[in-house]
Structures are given as structure tokens and as C-alpha cells.
Design a protein around this motif. Structure first.
Motif, PDB file in Angstrom:
ATOM      1  N   THR A  80       0.826  -1.212   0.000  1.00 36.08           N
ATOM      2  CA  THR A  80       0.000   0.000   0.000  1.00 36.08           C
ATOM      3  C   THR A  80       0.855   1.255   0.000  1.00 36.08           C
ATOM      4  O   THR A  80       0.617   2.184  -0.775  1.00 36.08           O
ATOM      5  N   VAL A  81       1.860   1.276   0.852  1.00 38.86           N
ATOM      6  CA  VAL A  81       2.751   2.445   0.900  1.00 38.86           C
ATOM      7  C   VAL A  81       3.476   2.594  -0.436  1.00 38.86           C
ATOM      8  O   VAL A  81       3.574   3.695  -0.980  1.00 38.86           O
ATOM      9  N   GLY A  82       3.938   1.493  -0.976  1.00 38.69           N
ATOM     10  CA  GLY A  82       4.642   1.543  -2.256  1.00 38.69           C
ATOM     11  C   GLY A  82       3.761   2.017  -3.394  1.00 38.69           C
ATOM     12  O   GLY A  82       4.198   2.766  -4.267  1.00 38.69           O
ATOM     13  N   ALA A  83       2.501   1.620  -3.382  1.00 41.33           N
ATOM     14  CA  ALA A  83       1.570   2.018  -4.442  1.00 41.33           C
ATOM     15  C   ALA A  83       1.143   3.473  -4.294  1.00 41.33           C
ATOM     16  O   ALA A  83       1.030   4.191  -5.289  1.00 41.33           O
ATOM     17  N   ASN A  84       0.919   3.905  -3.061  1.00 42.01           N
ATOM     18  CA  ASN A  84       0.430   5.263  -2.823  1.00 42.01           C
ATOM     19  C   ASN A  84       1.524   6.315  -2.846  1.00 42.01           C
ATOM     20  O   ASN A  84       1.263   7.463  -3.212  1.00 42.01           O
ATOM     21  N   ASP A  85       2.699   5.971  -2.409  1.00 34.28           N
ATOM     22  CA  ASP A  85       3.796   6.931  -2.358  1.00 34.28           C
ATOM     23  C   ASP A  85       5.124   6.206  -2.530  1.00 34.28           C
ATOM     24  O   ASP A  85       5.829   5.944  -1.551  1.00 34.28           O
ATOM     25  N   PRO A  86       5.473   5.884  -3.776  1.00 32.94           N
ATOM     26  CA  PRO A  86       6.701   5.124  -4.018  1.00 32.94           C
ATOM     27  C   PRO A  86       7.953   5.795  -3.452  1.00 32.94           C
ATOM     28  O   PRO A  86       8.849   5.118  -2.955  1.00 32.94           O
ATOM     29  N   GLU A  87       7.977   7.119  -3.485  1.00 31.23           N
ATOM     30  CA  GLU A  87       9.155   7.827  -2.958  1.00 31.23           C
ATOM     31  C   GLU A  87       9.262   7.648  -1.448  1.00 31.23           C
ATOM     32  O   GLU A  87      10.344   7.394  -0.912  1.00 31.23           O
ATOM     33  N   LEU A  88       8.132   7.757  -0.748  1.00 35.02           N
ATOM     34  CA  LEU A  88       8.124   7.543   0.694  1.00 35.02           C
ATOM     35  C   LEU A  88       8.533   6.110   1.015  1.00 35.02           C
ATOM     36  O   LEU A  88       9.307   5.868   1.947  1.00 35.02           O
ATOM     37  N   GLU A 136      10.453   4.171  -0.710  1.00 32.03           N
ATOM     38  CA  GLU A 136      11.886   4.043  -0.952  1.00 32.03           C
ATOM     39  C   GLU A 136      12.681   4.662   0.192  1.00 32.03           C
ATOM     40  O   GLU A 136      13.692   4.109   0.622  1.00 32.03           O
ATOM     41  N   GLN A 137      12.205   5.791   0.717  1.00 34.51           N
ATOM     42  CA  GLN A 137      12.881   6.431   1.844  1.00 34.51           C
ATOM     43  C   GLN A 137      12.741   5.592   3.114  1.00 34.51           C
ATOM     44  O   GLN A 137      13.699   5.428   3.870  1.00 34.51           O
ATOM     45  N   ALA A 138      11.549   5.111   3.369  1.00 29.72           N
ATOM     46  CA  ALA A 138      11.279   4.368   4.600  1.00 29.72           C
ATOM     47  C   ALA A 138      11.948   2.995   4.602  1.00 29.72           C
ATOM     48  O   ALA A 138      12.377   2.508   5.646  1.00 29.72           O
ATOM     49  N   LEU A 139      12.011   2.392   3.440  1.00 28.71           N
ATOM     50  CA  LEU A 139      12.566   1.043   3.354  1.00 28.71           C
ATOM     51  C   LEU A 139      14.020   1.081   2.901  1.00 28.71           C
ATOM     52  O   LEU A 139      14.396   0.514   1.886  1.00 28.71           O
ATOM     53  N   ASP A 140      14.835   1.757   3.703  1.00 24.11           N
ATOM     54  CA  ASP A 140      16.266   1.787   3.404  1.00 24.11           C
ATOM     55  C   ASP A 140      16.878   0.430   3.737  1.00 24.11           C
ATOM     56  O   ASP A 140      16.199  -0.498   4.177  1.00 24.11           O
ATOM     57  N   GLY A 141      18.164   0.313   3.535  1.00 22.70           N
ATOM     58  CA  GLY A 141      18.836  -0.967   3.746  1.00 22.70           C
ATOM     59  C   GLY A 141      18.670  -1.518   5.147  1.00 22.70           C
ATOM     60  O   GLY A 141      18.486  -2.722   5.344  1.00 22.70           O
ATOM     61  N   TYR A 142      18.727  -0.650   6.141  1.00 22.19           N
ATOM     62  CA  TYR A 142      18.586  -1.091   7.530  1.00 22.19           C
ATOM     63  C   TYR A 142      17.201  -1.671   7.781  1.00 22.19           C
ATOM     64  O   TYR A 142      17.065  -2.749   8.352  1.00 22.19           O
ATOM     65  N   VAL A 143      16.179  -0.957   7.344  1.00 20.09           N
ATOM     66  CA  VAL A 143      14.797  -1.402   7.567  1.00 20.09           C
ATOM     67  C   VAL A 143      14.529  -2.695   6.800  1.00 20.09           C
ATOM     68  O   VAL A 143      13.961  -3.647   7.350  1.00 20.09           O
ATOM     69  N   VAL A 144      14.931  -2.749   5.559  1.00 19.25           N
ATOM     70  CA  VAL A 144      14.719  -3.963   4.763  1.00 19.25           C
ATOM     71  C   VAL A 144      15.449  -5.142   5.393  1.00 19.25           C
ATOM     72  O   VAL A 144      14.907  -6.244   5.499  1.00 19.25           O
ATOM     73  N   GLY A 145      16.669  -4.903   5.869  1.00 16.52           N
ATOM     74  CA  GLY A 145      17.427  -5.970   6.528  1.00 16.52           C
ATOM     75  C   GLY A 145      16.721  -6.458   7.787  1.00 16.52           C
ATOM     76  O   GLY A 145      16.640  -7.659   8.041  1.00 16.52           O
ATOM     77  N   GLY A 146      16.212  -5.532   8.577  1.00 14.84           N
ATOM     78  CA  GLY A 146      15.490  -5.908   9.786  1.00 14.84           C
ATOM     79  C   GLY A 146      14.210  -6.658   9.485  1.00 14.84           C
ATOM     80  O   GLY A 146      13.878  -7.644  10.153  1.00 14.84           O
ATOM     81  N   LEU A 147      13.485  -6.188   8.485  1.00 18.70           N
ATOM     82  CA  LEU A 147      12.250  -6.883   8.085  1.00 18.70           C
ATOM     83  C   LEU A 147      12.562  -8.291   7.583  1.00 18.70           C
ATOM     84  O   LEU A 147      11.868  -9.256   7.926  1.00 18.70           O
ATOM     85  N   ALA A 148      13.615  -8.401   6.780  1.00 22.68           N
ATOM     86  CA  ALA A 148      13.986  -9.710   6.248  1.00 22.68           C
ATOM     87  C   ALA A 148      14.378 -10.656   7.383  1.00 22.68           C
ATOM     88  O   ALA A 148      13.983 -11.825   7.396  1.00 22.68           O
ATOM     89  N   ALA A 149      15.133 -10.145   8.354  1.00 19.83           N
ATOM     90  CA  ALA A 149      15.540 -10.986   9.486  1.00 19.83           C
ATOM     91  C   ALA A 149      14.313 -11.441  10.270  1.00 19.83           C
ATOM     92  O   ALA A 149      14.204 -12.617  10.642  1.00 19.83           O
ATOM     93  N   GLY A 150      13.396 -10.523  10.527  1.00 18.03           N
ATOM     94  CA  GLY A 150      12.181 -10.869  11.259  1.00 18.03           C
ATOM     95  C   GLY A 150      11.328 -11.872  10.513  1.00 18.03           C
ATOM     96  O   GLY A 150      10.796 -12.814  11.106  1.00 18.03           O
ATOM     97  N   LEU A 151      11.202 -11.678   9.225  1.00 20.91           N
ATOM     98  CA  LEU A 151      10.399 -12.607   8.422  1.00 20.91           C
ATOM     99  C   LEU A 151      11.036 -13.990   8.381  1.00 20.91           C
ATOM    100  O   LEU A 151      10.336 -15.006   8.390  1.00 20.91           O
ATOM    101  N   ARG A 152      12.379 -14.037   8.340  1.00 21.80           N
ATOM    102  CA  ARG A 152      13.058 -15.338   8.386  1.00 21.80           C
ATOM    103  C   ARG A 152      12.755 -16.046   9.703  1.00 21.80           C
ATOM    104  O   ARG A 152      12.485 -17.246   9.735  1.00 21.80           O
ATOM    105  N   LEU A 153      12.817 -15.296  10.811  1.00 22.28           N
ATOM    106  CA  LEU A 153      12.510 -15.888  12.119  1.00 22.28           C
ATOM    107  C   LEU A 153      11.076 -16.388  12.176  1.00 22.28           C
ATOM    108  O   LEU A 153      10.810 -17.507  12.631  1.00 22.28           O
TER     109      LEU A 153
END
Length: 86
Positions: A32-40, A42-59
Motif C-alpha cells: 500500500t505504501v509503495g503504491a500510494n507513495d513510491p518515494e516515501l 523508498e525512503q522508509a525502506l532503506d537498507g537497515y529497515v529492509v534488513g530488519g524486516l527480512a531478518a524478522g520474516l526469516r525468524l
């Protein structure tokens, strides 16, 4: 013959359901965020956030797989015990 308590089966099923709910909600949120505001997004899902989300999803995924396997074993054990959990 050993029967599996229905309460145990319910606990396992609920845990799997909650993990699936989390993963689905997170995916919908990101979509939803990506569809409504792709720039936001991209800003919100920086490398740190994506890494944390990926780690959590793996767990979560690992726990869900373990619980799913255990649930399947409980069902098989219940079926081999003479038909159905008590």
C-alpha cells in the motif's frame, strides 16, 4: 495408544494463523505504501529497515515451518492413535 489433546492442536493452529496474519499484514502495508507513495516507500525502506524486516520474516517463517511440521506430526499421531484427538 496416545491421543493428542485438542487444546494442544488449537494452540499450534493459532500460532500458525497469527504468524501468517503478521506476514500478510506486513506485505499489504508495504504494498500500500509503495503504491500510494513510491518515494516515501523508498525512503522508509532503506537498507537497515529492509534488513530488519527480512531478518524478522526469516525468524517468523522458520517458527511457522517448525510449528507446521509439529502440527502435522500431532495430527498423524492422533490419526494413528485410533481416530481423532481428545
Amino acid at each position: 495408544m496416545t491421543s493428542i489433546p485438542v487444546e494442544r492442536l488449537k494452540i499450534e493452529a493459532e500460532a500458525m494463523s497469527q504468524a501468517g496474519y503478521f506476514v500478510d499484514a506486513l506485505a499489504k502495508f508495504i504494498g500500500t505504501v509503495g503504491a500510494n507513495d513510491p518515494e516515501l516507500c523508498e525512503q522508509a525502506l532503506d537498507g537497515y529497515v529492509v534488513g530488519g524486516l527480512a531478518a524478522g520474516l526469516r525468524l517468523i517463517g522458520t517458527e511457522l515451518m517448525i510449528r507446521g511440521d509439529e502440527f502435522a506430526r500431532l495430527i498423524a499421531k492422533s490419526e494413528s492413535a485410533g481416530g481423532g484427538a481428545k
